[in-house]
Design an enzyme around this catalytic site. Structure first.
Site, PDB file in Angstrom:
ATOM      1  N   ASP A  67       1.004   2.460   2.260  1.00  0.00           N
ATOM      2  CA  ASP A  67       0.055   1.902   3.221  1.00  0.00           C
ATOM      3  C   ASP A  67       0.733   0.998   4.242  1.00  0.00           C
ATOM      4  OD1 ASP A  67       0.676  -0.111   1.393  1.00  0.00           O
ATOM      5  OD2 ASP A  67      -1.315  -0.179   0.516  1.00  0.00           O
ATOM      6  N   ASN A 138      -9.037  -6.382  -7.546  1.00  0.00           N
ATOM      7  CA  ASN A 138     -10.313  -5.656  -7.630  1.00  0.00           C
ATOM      8  C   ASN A 138     -10.082  -4.186  -8.011  1.00  0.00           C
ATOM      9  OD1 ASN A 138      -9.205  -4.572  -5.335  1.00  0.00           O
ATOM     10  ND2 ASN A 138     -10.802  -5.272  -3.923  1.00  0.00           N
ATOM     11  N   HIS A 140      -7.833  -2.147  -6.615  1.00  0.00           N
ATOM     12  CA  HIS A 140      -7.386  -1.236  -5.556  1.00  0.00           C
ATOM     13  C   HIS A 140      -5.981  -0.709  -5.821  1.00  0.00           C
ATOM     14  CE1 HIS A 140      -5.923  -4.879  -3.049  1.00  0.00           C
ATOM     15  NE2 HIS A 140      -4.841  -4.123  -3.177  1.00  0.00           N
ATOM     16  N   GLU A 145      -9.897   0.566  -1.499  1.00  0.00           N
ATOM     17  CA  GLU A 145     -10.757  -0.490  -2.024  1.00  0.00           C
ATOM     18  C   GLU A 145     -11.886   0.124  -2.864  1.00  0.00           C
ATOM     19  OE1 GLU A 145      -9.894  -3.489  -1.816  1.00  0.00           O
ATOM     20  OE2 GLU A 145      -9.405  -4.184   0.197  1.00  0.00           O
TER      21      GLU A 145
END
Ligand code: GLP
Length: 241
Positions: A67, A138, A140, A145
């Site tokens: 990313d 979280n 990811h 996400e």
């Protein structure tokens, strides 16, 4: 899914580095999927240390980063491009032409085309052989996400507030970008093998949720339960409940 729990961050970094080095030794042209973030820093440091002792580690290897942020120049110290240069690429014998990272500087109108191009380059290289992943608090993976479809491909995404807060240190008080380009979960799942790294107490909840076996798009890392060649490499601090 194979779980390996090691004592601490130093052991985790060494084990991950060994896995990467074995893979390029056995298969010099291997295609690696590479992560950023704090967790893999030790792995890169180990790999760089080992490679300066024995040359030709990455001479034929090909890498694709997971990313990159949108809207900051690649020279910005917070960009993943400069992270990779600082921590890995400029210290090993990887041919810079074989290093790939999505181009977050493509203008708004060109971002979708950049994502398609990234998928095309990856396919032309023969697909990912071994991908290393970090784990967001979280859940990811890459910048996928919660809610990201398990079939998703490389695309532009909006970063969650919690992720922007978690990564704020990389921007030294400046604004954290609100968008990024990320390989999709579907793209990552096509990697022939995957190693996910998690270290420290801040990852404990996410690691416990991954261990629970629940599979839901609300917890992106749970997509890995559907892959047959996954290793979860965690230290005790991340594994204890
Ligand atoms: C970042 C990256 C992810 C990384 C994750 C965890 O947002 N885009 O690829 O795995 O967050 O980062 P850290 O290792 O710093 O906790």
């Amino acid at each position: 899914m194979r779980w390996i729990v090691v004592d601490d961050y130093a052991q985790l970094s060494r084990a991950a580095a060994q896995r990467m080095l074995e893979s390029v030794r056995e298969h010099p042209r291997c295609v690696l999927g590479l992560p950023t973030g704090r967790t893999p820093l030790g792995m890169y440091a180990e790999v760089v240390r080992e490679c300066s002792a024995g040359p030709h580690c990455f001479r034929e290897a090909v890498t694709f980063n997971l990313d990159e942020y949108v809207g900051i120049p690649s020279s910005h110290p917070g960009s993943y491009c400069s992270y990779m240069s600082r921590n890995f690429v400029s210290h090993v014998d990887l041919d810079p032409r074989n290093f790939h990272i999505p181009d977050g500087t493509a203008g708004d109108g060109a971002l979708a085309a950049e994502c398609t191009k990234y998928e095309r380059l990856l396919a032309a290289a023969g697909g990912l052989d071994l991908t290393f992943l970090g784990l967001g608090r979280n859940g990811h993976i890459g910048f996928n996400e919660p809610g990201a479809p398990f079939t998703s491909r490389t695309r532009v995404i909006l970063l969650s507030e919690s992720t922007r807060k978690a990564n704020a240190d990389d921007f030294a008080g400046g604004a954290v970008p609100d968008r990024a380009l990320t390989m999709g979960i579907g793209t990552i799942l096509e990697s022939r093998s995957i190693v996910l790294l998690a270290s420290g107490g801040s990852k404990r909840e996410a690691v416990a949720r991954l261990r629970s076996g629940e599979v839901t798009e609300e917890f992106p890392a749970s997509a890995l339960h559907g892959h047959s060649e996954v290793t979860i490499l965690v230290d005790r601090a991340a594994a204890s409940q």
